[in-house]
Motif scaffolding. Structure first.
Motif, short mmCIF file in Angstrom:
data_model
loop_
_atom_site.label_atom_id
_atom_site.label_comp_id
_atom_site.label_asym_id
_atom_site.label_seq_id
_atom_site.Cartn_x
_atom_site.Cartn_y
_atom_site.Cartn_z
N MET A 96 28.89 67.03 55.94
CA MET A 96 28.11 67.68 56.98
C MET A 96 27.93 69.14 56.61
O MET A 96 28.91 69.90 56.51
N ASN A 97 26.70 69.53 56.39
CA ASN A 97 26.36 70.90 56.03
C ASN A 97 25.51 71.54 57.11
O ASN A 97 24.94 70.84 57.96
N ALA A 98 25.41 72.84 57.08
CA ALA A 98 24.58 73.59 58.03
C ALA A 98 24.88 73.16 59.45
O ALA A 98 23.96 72.88 60.24
N LEU A 99 26.14 73.13 59.78
CA LEU A 99 26.55 72.63 61.09
C LEU A 99 26.08 73.54 62.21
O LEU A 99 26.01 74.77 62.05
N LYS A 100 25.77 72.91 63.33
CA LYS A 100 25.28 73.61 64.51
C LYS A 100 26.22 73.34 65.68
O LYS A 100 26.90 72.30 65.69
N PRO A 101 26.23 74.20 66.69
CA PRO A 101 27.07 73.94 67.86
C PRO A 101 26.81 72.58 68.50
O PRO A 101 27.74 71.93 69.01
N GLU A 102 25.57 72.12 68.44
CA GLU A 102 25.25 70.82 69.03
C GLU A 102 25.80 69.64 68.24
O GLU A 102 25.71 68.49 68.69
N ASP A 103 26.38 69.90 67.08
CA ASP A 103 27.05 68.85 66.32
C ASP A 103 28.49 68.63 66.82
O ASP A 103 29.16 67.70 66.35
N THR A 104 28.94 69.48 67.71
CA THR A 104 30.29 69.35 68.24
C THR A 104 30.45 68.02 68.96
O THR A 104 29.68 67.68 69.87
N ALA A 105 31.44 67.25 68.53
CA ALA A 105 31.66 65.91 69.09
C ALA A 105 32.89 65.29 68.43
O ALA A 105 33.40 65.82 67.44
N VAL A 106 33.32 64.18 68.98
CA VAL A 106 34.27 63.34 68.28
C VAL A 106 33.47 62.37 67.42
O VAL A 106 32.55 61.72 67.92
N TYR A 107 33.82 62.33 66.16
CA TYR A 107 33.10 61.49 65.21
C TYR A 107 33.94 60.24 64.92
O TYR A 107 35.15 60.33 64.66
N TYR A 108 33.25 59.11 64.95
CA TYR A 108 33.90 57.82 64.74
C TYR A 108 33.25 57.11 63.55
O TYR A 108 32.03 57.10 63.42
N CYS A 109 34.08 56.47 62.73
CA CYS A 109 33.53 55.55 61.74
C CYS A 109 33.68 54.13 62.26
O CYS A 109 34.57 53.84 63.07
N ALA A 110 32.80 53.28 61.80
CA ALA A 110 32.80 51.89 62.26
C ALA A 110 32.38 50.99 61.11
O ALA A 110 31.60 51.39 60.25
N ALA A 111 32.93 49.77 61.11
CA ALA A 111 32.64 48.82 60.04
C ALA A 111 32.16 47.49 60.61
O ALA A 111 32.70 47.00 61.61
N LYS A 112 31.15 46.96 59.96
CA LYS A 112 30.73 45.59 60.26
C LYS A 112 31.05 44.77 59.02
O LYS A 112 30.46 44.99 57.96
N VAL A 113 31.99 43.86 59.16
CA VAL A 113 32.51 43.13 58.01
C VAL A 113 31.65 41.91 57.71
O VAL A 113 30.86 41.45 58.54
N GLY A 114 31.82 41.42 56.50
CA GLY A 114 31.14 40.19 56.11
C GLY A 114 29.68 40.36 55.76
O GLY A 114 28.94 39.38 55.73
N VAL A 115 29.26 41.59 55.54
CA VAL A 115 27.87 41.82 55.16
C VAL A 115 27.83 42.60 53.86
O VAL A 115 28.61 43.54 53.67
N GLY A 116 26.93 42.24 52.98
CA GLY A 116 26.80 42.95 51.73
C GLY A 116 25.37 43.41 51.54
O GLY A 116 24.62 43.54 52.50
N GLY A 117 25.02 43.69 50.31
CA GLY A 117 23.65 44.06 50.00
C GLY A 117 23.21 45.33 50.68
O GLY A 117 23.94 46.31 50.73
N SER A 118 22.01 45.31 51.22
CA SER A 118 21.38 46.53 51.74
C SER A 118 21.30 46.59 53.25
O SER A 118 20.60 47.43 53.80
N MET A 119 22.05 45.73 53.94
CA MET A 119 21.98 45.72 55.40
C MET A 119 22.72 46.90 56.01
O MET A 119 23.82 47.26 55.57
N TRP A 120 22.13 47.50 57.04
CA TRP A 120 22.81 48.52 57.82
C TRP A 120 22.51 48.25 59.29
O TRP A 120 21.59 47.52 59.62
N TYR A 121 23.31 48.83 60.18
CA TYR A 121 23.26 48.48 61.59
C TYR A 121 23.25 49.71 62.47
O TYR A 121 23.98 50.67 62.22
N GLN A 122 22.43 49.66 63.51
CA GLN A 122 22.19 50.82 64.36
C GLN A 122 23.00 50.81 65.64
O GLN A 122 23.38 51.87 66.14
N ASN A 123 23.27 49.65 66.18
CA ASN A 123 23.87 49.56 67.51
C ASN A 123 25.39 49.51 67.46
O ASN A 123 25.98 48.88 66.59
N THR A 124 26.01 50.17 68.45
CA THR A 124 27.47 50.18 68.50
C THR A 124 28.03 48.77 68.59
O THR A 124 29.08 48.49 68.00
N ASN A 125 27.36 47.89 69.30
CA ASN A 125 27.91 46.55 69.49
C ASN A 125 27.74 45.66 68.27
O ASN A 125 28.16 44.49 68.27
#
Length: 126
Positions: free
Chosen positions: A82-111
């Protein structure tokens, strides 16, 4: 199976931080990853999401050009630079994993995600 996020802290406007998220547990296999954040009184929002292969990465408009998501699959670690941080970037940051997927798939929704880290607080002072 656990995700351990670290690297948060207090930084001044314009500063940089690198968050790390280490995945542990034999059941992980291939997985897509996401970085989310939640500011006080706001909903959790997607910051960046990436595929197992690393070939596809999505960034929220508010961080595009400032944040970079990367991963080292040999170390089961995902990073958020994270570069050029701004006050509005203030938050708790979470990482999340969706298992069993490979290749180029990515996911947008928390659920869509199966596992979550505990969160790391990023505070950007003005």
């Amino acid at each position: 199976v656990q995700l351990q996020a670290s690297g948060g802290g207090l930084v001044q406007t314009g500063g940089s931080l690198r968050l790390s998220c280490v995945a542990s547990g034999s059941a992980f296999g291939s997985y897509a990853m996401g970085w989310f954040r939640q500011a006080p009184g706001k909903e959790r929002e997607l910051v960046a999401a990436g595929s197992w292969s690393g070939s596809t990465t999505y960034y929220a408009g508010s961080v595009k050009g400032r944040f970079t998501m990367s991963r080292d699959n040999a170390k089961d670690t995902v990073y958020l630079q994270m570069n050029a941080l701004k006050p509005e970037d203030t938050a708790v940051y979470y990482c999340a994993a969706k298992v069993g997927v490979g290749g180029s798939m990515w996911y947008q929704n928390t659920n869509s995600y199966d596992y979550w880290g505990q969160g790391t607080l990023v505070t950007v002072s003005s």
